[in-house]
Design an enzyme around this catalytic site. Structure first.
Site, PDB file in Angstrom:
ATOM      1  N   TYR A  26      -0.301 -12.711 -48.934  1.00 18.28           N
ATOM      2  CA  TYR A  26       0.765 -12.903 -49.928  1.00 18.28           C
ATOM      3  C   TYR A  26       1.402 -11.568 -50.294  1.00 18.28           C
ATOM      4  O   TYR A  26       2.629 -11.446 -50.371  1.00 18.28           O
ATOM      5  CB  TYR A  26       0.171 -13.576 -51.169  1.00 18.28           C
ATOM      6  CG  TYR A  26       1.164 -13.868 -52.266  1.00 18.28           C
ATOM      7  CD1 TYR A  26       1.928 -15.025 -52.235  1.00 18.28           C
ATOM      8  CD2 TYR A  26       1.319 -12.997 -53.348  1.00 18.28           C
ATOM      9  CE1 TYR A  26       2.832 -15.316 -53.252  1.00 18.28           C
ATOM     10  CE2 TYR A  26       2.224 -13.281 -54.365  1.00 18.28           C
ATOM     11  CZ  TYR A  26       2.972 -14.437 -54.313  1.00 18.28           C
ATOM     12  OH  TYR A  26       3.866 -14.717 -55.322  1.00 18.28           O
ATOM     13  N   SER A  41       6.026  -9.480 -56.916  1.00 25.25           N
ATOM     14  CA  SER A  41       4.676  -9.613 -57.468  1.00 25.25           C
ATOM     15  C   SER A  41       4.039  -8.236 -57.496  1.00 25.25           C
ATOM     16  O   SER A  41       4.379  -7.360 -56.683  1.00 25.25           O
ATOM     17  CB  SER A  41       3.839 -10.553 -56.589  1.00 25.25           C
ATOM     18  OG  SER A  41       2.466 -10.465 -56.906  1.00 25.25           O
TER      19      SER A  41
END
Length: 227
Positions: A146, A133
């Site tokens: 995250y 990501s």
């Protein structure tokens, strides 16, 4: 005929990738926690075996690798955990929630890879893909948990590539997508402008087909032919 394991295959990018691999004749062991959704989504796909379970469960990981034998060509770590929604700042981030994010996003993929390495080596074309990501490399408010997990996963992939030169090991950043997880990150917001996962899958397939060197790749660059 190739064999693949795809985690988090019940919806989103994992399901789109499973469908694309199935269309190519790949035997796919598809896993996800929601048994009903996984079976309904993958049932029409030829060559796909739905194996419901939680990748954080050691017994399930053993079952998953056993289902792929005697060799495994592709292992895709797509399953992940967003954390609390709305996304909290680090000042208020619940530590138990962060443990769960790390367990699913970092520890489970490493444990599964450890079990699968003999099969991947036996393949002669073994490839490991971890889903990355932009939050792994850029700092966004609320994305500390995250992002930290994805950064750790990126580094595990990079080290594994050095330790296993006979394998391809890729950290693949798909970019923003219109998925349930992405919607949870932006509760109440319209994310319809994000691309559907099916539109991102060709970039990963290109990475696999071209047998590019191990490393971190962005879908946007692959779509444009950047090396």
């Amino acid at each position: 005929m190739t064999t693949a394991i795809v985690t988090g295959a019940g919806q989103g990018f994992g399901l789109a990738l499973t469908a694309a691999l199935s269309a190519r004749g790949t035997t796919v062991i598809a896993c996800a926690r929601d048994a009903g959704r996984l079976r309904a989504a993958t049932g029409p796909l030829p060559g796909v075996r739905a194996l419901p379970g939680d990748v954080t469960d050691p017994a399930f990981r053993t079952e998953l690798v056993a289902a792929a034998g005697p060799s495994l060509d592709l292992l895709v770590h797509n399953a992940g955990e967003l954390g609390p929604s709305p996304l909290p700042p680090l000042e208020r981030y619940p530590l138990d929630a962060l443990r769960a994010v790390l367990e699913t996003t970092v520890l489970a993929p490493l444990a599964l890879t450890q079990l699968a390495l003999p099969l991947l080596r036996a393949s002669g074309r073994g490839t490991v893909v971890t889903l990355s990501s932009d939050a792994a490399v850029d700092a966004y408010a609320g994305w500390g948990g995250y992002g930290a997990a994805k950064a750790a996963l990126d580094h595990l992939a990079a080290v594994l590539a050095v330790e296993e030169p006979g394998l391809r090991v890729h950290a693949f950043d798909p970019g923003d997508m219109r998925t349930a997880m992405h919607q949870r990150a932006f509760p109440g917001e319209d994310i319809s402008d994000r691309p559907e996962p099916e539109t991102v899958v060709p970039s990963l397939l290109r990475l696999l087909d071209e047998r590019r060197p191990s490393g971190r790749y962005r879908a946007a660059d692959l779509a444009q032919g950047v090396r």
